[in-house]
Design an enzyme around this catalytic site. Structure first.
Site, PDB file in Angstrom:
ATOM      1  N   ASP A 231       5.318  -8.414  -3.988  1.00  0.00           N
ATOM      2  CA  ASP A 231       5.597  -9.688  -3.317  1.00  0.00           C
ATOM      3  C   ASP A 231       6.468  -9.525  -2.077  1.00  0.00           C
ATOM      4  OD1 ASP A 231       8.007  -9.037  -4.446  1.00  0.00           O
ATOM      5  OD2 ASP A 231       8.204 -10.852  -5.662  1.00  0.00           O
TER       6      ASP A 231
ATOM      7  N   ARG B 125      11.920  10.019   6.135  1.00  0.00           N
ATOM      8  CA  ARG B 125      11.931  10.576   4.778  1.00  0.00           C
ATOM      9  C   ARG B 125      11.000  11.774   4.717  1.00  0.00           C
ATOM     10  NH1 ARG B 125      12.047   5.203   2.115  1.00  0.00           N
ATOM     11  NH2 ARG B 125      12.365   3.817   3.873  1.00  0.00           N
TER      12      ARG B 125
ATOM     13  N   ASP C 104       9.568   9.920  -1.136  1.00  0.00           N
ATOM     14  CA  ASP C 104       9.777   8.813  -0.189  1.00  0.00           C
ATOM     15  C   ASP C 104      11.207   8.290  -0.266  1.00  0.00           C
ATOM     16  OD1 ASP C 104       8.518   8.081  -2.768  1.00  0.00           O
ATOM     17  OD2 ASP C 104       9.014   6.044  -2.173  1.00  0.00           O
ATOM     18  N   ASN C 105      11.966   8.740  -1.255  1.00  0.00           N
ATOM     19  CA  ASN C 105      13.367   8.338  -1.363  1.00  0.00           C
ATOM     20  C   ASN C 105      14.297   9.484  -1.015  1.00  0.00           C
ATOM     21  OD1 ASN C 105      12.695   5.745  -2.089  1.00  0.00           O
ATOM     22  ND2 ASN C 105      12.790   6.148  -4.285  1.00  0.00           N
TER      23      ASN C 105
HETATM   24  P1  AMP Z   1      11.004   2.297  -4.205  1.00  0.00           P
HETATM   25  O1  AMP Z   1      10.677   3.013  -5.490  1.00  0.00           O
HETATM   26  O2  AMP Z   1      11.835   1.059  -4.386  1.00  0.00           O
HETATM   27  O3  AMP Z   1      11.581   3.218  -3.201  1.00  0.00           O
HETATM   28  O4  AMP Z   1       9.614   1.724  -3.632  1.00  0.00           O
HETATM   29  C1  AMP Z   1       8.462   2.497  -3.578  1.00  0.00           C
HETATM   30  C2  AMP Z   1       7.385   1.779  -2.815  1.00  0.00           C
HETATM   31  O5  AMP Z   1       7.075   0.528  -3.401  1.00  0.00           O
HETATM   32  C3  AMP Z   1       7.716   1.465  -1.360  1.00  0.00           C
HETATM   33  O6  AMP Z   1       6.542   1.618  -0.612  1.00  0.00           O
HETATM   34  C4  AMP Z   1       8.169   0.038  -1.407  1.00  0.00           C
HETATM   35  O7  AMP Z   1       7.984  -0.624  -0.165  1.00  0.00           O
HETATM   36  C5  AMP Z   1       7.214  -0.533  -2.465  1.00  0.00           C
HETATM   37  N1  AMP Z   1       7.765  -1.727  -3.130  1.00  0.00           N
HETATM   38  C6  AMP Z   1       8.762  -1.772  -4.049  1.00  0.00           C
HETATM   39  N2  AMP Z   1       8.982  -3.044  -4.447  1.00  0.00           N
HETATM   40  C7  AMP Z   1       8.123  -3.829  -3.763  1.00  0.00           C
HETATM   41  C8  AMP Z   1       7.839  -5.243  -3.724  1.00  0.00           C
HETATM   42  N3  AMP Z   1       8.515  -6.107  -4.480  1.00  0.00           N
HETATM   43  N4  AMP Z   1       6.874  -5.657  -2.883  1.00  0.00           N
HETATM   44  C9  AMP Z   1       6.180  -4.809  -2.117  1.00  0.00           C
HETATM   45  N5  AMP Z   1       6.386  -3.485  -2.117  1.00  0.00           N
HETATM   46  C10 AMP Z   1       7.336  -2.989  -2.914  1.00  0.00           C
HETATM   47 MG    MG Z   2      12.080   3.766  -1.509  1.00  0.00          MG
END
Ligand code: AMP
Ligand code: MG
Length: 500
Positions: free
Chosen positions: A122, A180, A249-250
């Site tokens: 979302d 990253r 990616d982190n």
């Molecule tokens: P993260 O594990 O939080 O670093 O996120 C990993 C991936 O999921 C990234 O591409 C984020 O942009 C995407 N992502 C995480 N939460 C959401 C969300 N609520 N809506 C859209 N993309 C998300």
């Molecule tokens: Mg991330």
């Protein structure tokens, strides 16, 4: 119109690496948090930002003059599996500012709505997890650990839907850059060699400008990133920090910690400690972090190979592979050296020769085994060791159910200290208190603070906890509730959640 003085190299120099995009408008922006000292460091007028315009700005309703909001493309290995396209699914880079130290900093929003990279998500974020970014980021910063930082959190006045309806929020995040490992993987996986080269040149100019024009600069870039990560992960380990989701990616190129999602601080020492609700296999457990960092760096190395050697030229490829392998193989040594340097300071040792390395490594390993065997709190044990250096070991002994083993270890430690030249400045105990924090963000207190803010709109516990973690070395007033571990039963059930 609000102007922050942006100068946007990413937007200008890297077309094709992002999608220009606008933050979603939200119904009623309200500023929950503004980081005054960070605003000042960025040359911004905190008082002006506290006004109505600030809330609109930090909620994404007002795009400041000079901002060129964009969603960055990146890929990533998530829990070992490769996703060729992740990207900013709920974040936007607004632009870059030169801070008062002359450093270029990214200003980005997180939770600012859907983008072309949102997949099923979302694009939104909730108050609790965005305030977690504030608390953990500011704690890391106060502990001297490189980190992205929260500039502001604005409530949006709308609900976001997770297991339940939660109040929504947008975080404004400041980073040395958002480059990253996954950014490199995105272009490497697509075989976009020219863009990959452009990215590497941009990265070098931004983070390692001394390498510009060097014939072996891509190899040297890898080495620089690996060195930064070695120091960073050693710092994490020495404060018991568990990132929880070390996907490629982190992992930043800058060497800053990023994305405080399912992270937690270890309490009772346990190499296998995992708190993330989605980390079933324990891939990102406390003690695995250095190996994972190395694994991630190997993925970065793979992306750089095509820049280092023409794929048709077998001999050149072989040489390039050998060169990057050398860096990846050196990582454990760089990490071990950084870890040991930190541990020596924590033990109160000021001077050491290579001949002492094995002795000191064993001394620390045995100390940590002792803490593990009796489930002793990591932070308090180190802190009470500082008191023991000052002649008072009662507090330390009280942490152990059986003091026989620790008694023997303390004798060894004292022998080692006797060989150490007393360093300059304050005495040993005082020096040790400057590297062994009393206050870390205790998981149960973080949870309490986030729940009060999210469920009751009460920011008091958040503000008090934030003030406490911003002064991690403070002695007074002791004993403080902020220094105490959670009851064991709470820690045993503690889980943090990703993607919130
Ligand atoms: P993260 O594990 O939080 O670093 O996120 C990993 C991936 O999921 C990234 O591409 C984020 O942009 C995407 N992502 C995480 N939460 C959401 C969300 N609520 N809506 C859209 N993309 C998300
Ligand atoms: Mg991330």
């Amino acid at each position: 119109m609000f102007s922050l003085g942006f100068d946007n190299t990413y937007a200008r120099d890297l077309p094709g690496f992002y999608v220009p995009w606008k933050p979603a408008a939200v119904p009623s922006p309200r500023l929950l948090y503004l980081n005054g000292p960070l605003a000042a460091e960025l040359g911004l007028d905190a008082a002006a930002l506290q006004s109505g315009d600030g809330a609109a700005l930090f909620a994404g309703n007002l795009v400041p003059e000079g901002a060129e909001p964009l969603a960055q493309a990146y890929a990533g290995h998530q829990f070992g599996g490769f996703s060729p396209q992740l990207g900013d699914g709920r974040a936007l880079l607004l632009g870059e500012l030169i801070d008062t130290h002359g450093q270029r900093r990214d200003i980005g929003l997180k939770g600012s709505g859907r983008t072309p990279f949102s997949r099923g998500g979302d694009g939104k974020a909730a108050v609790g997890p965005m305030l977690r970014e504030v608390i953990i980021g500011e704690a890391m910063h106060a502990l001297g650990i490189p980190t992205t930082r929260a500039l502001a959190v604005a409530a949006t006045g709308e609900s976001v839907y997770r297991e339940a309806a939660l109040p929504g929020a947008v975080l404004t995040r400041v980073a040395a850059s958002h480059l990253r490992v996954g950014t490199f993987q995105y272009f490497a996986a697509r075989g976009e060699l020219e863009r990959l080269r452009q990215l590497a040149e941009y990265t070098i100019a931004r983070h390692d400008p001394q390498l510009l024009g060097a014939p072996d600069r891509y190899l040297l870039l890898l080495r620089a990133v690996a060195r930064r990560q070695a120091t960073l992960i050693a710092q994490w380990m020495n404060v018991g920090f568990i990132h929880g989701v070390m996907n490629t990616d982190n992992m930043t190129i800058s060497g800053e910690t990023i994305d405080y999602g399912p992270c937690a601080f270890m309490e009772a020492v346990d190499p296998e400690a995992v708190f993330s609700s989605i980390d079933h296999g324990g891939r990102y457990a406390y003690a695995n972090q250095p190996q994972i960092a190395r694994w991630n760096l190997a993925r970065l190395a793979e992306t750089l190979l095509p820049l280092m050697a023409d794929g048709e030229d077998e001999a050149a490829v072989k040489t390039a592979v050998a060169q990057v392998t050398e860096v990846i193989d050196a990582f454990p040594d760089w990490y071990a050296a950084a870890l040991l340097a930190g541990q020596r300071a924590k033990l109160g040792i000021t001077a050491a020769t290579v001949a002492d390395d094995e002795v000191d490594t064993n001394l620390t390993a045995d100390w940590l085994s002792l803490l593990h065997a009796q489930s002793v709190d990591h932070t308090l044990a180190w802190r009470r060791l500082a008191d023991a250096a000052g002649g008072d070991d009662a507090g330390l002994r009280a942490l152990f159910s059986d003091t026989t083993a620790v008694q023997a270890w303390l004798a060894r430690w004292q022998q080692r200290l006797a060989l150490d030249t007393p360093g300059p400045g304050p005495d040993r105990a005082a020096r040790m208190r400057r590297v062994n924090p009393l206050i870390i963000p205790r998981n149960h207190l973080v949870e309490e603070a986030l729940n009060a803010a999210s469920n009751d709109g009460d920011l008091g516990p958040f503000q008090r906890l934030l003030a406490a973690v911003q002064r991690p070395w403070d002695d007074a007033p002791e004993p403080t509730a902020y220094a105490q571990p959670a009851p064991a039963a709470v820690t045993a059930c503690y889980r943090t959640f990703c993607g919130t």
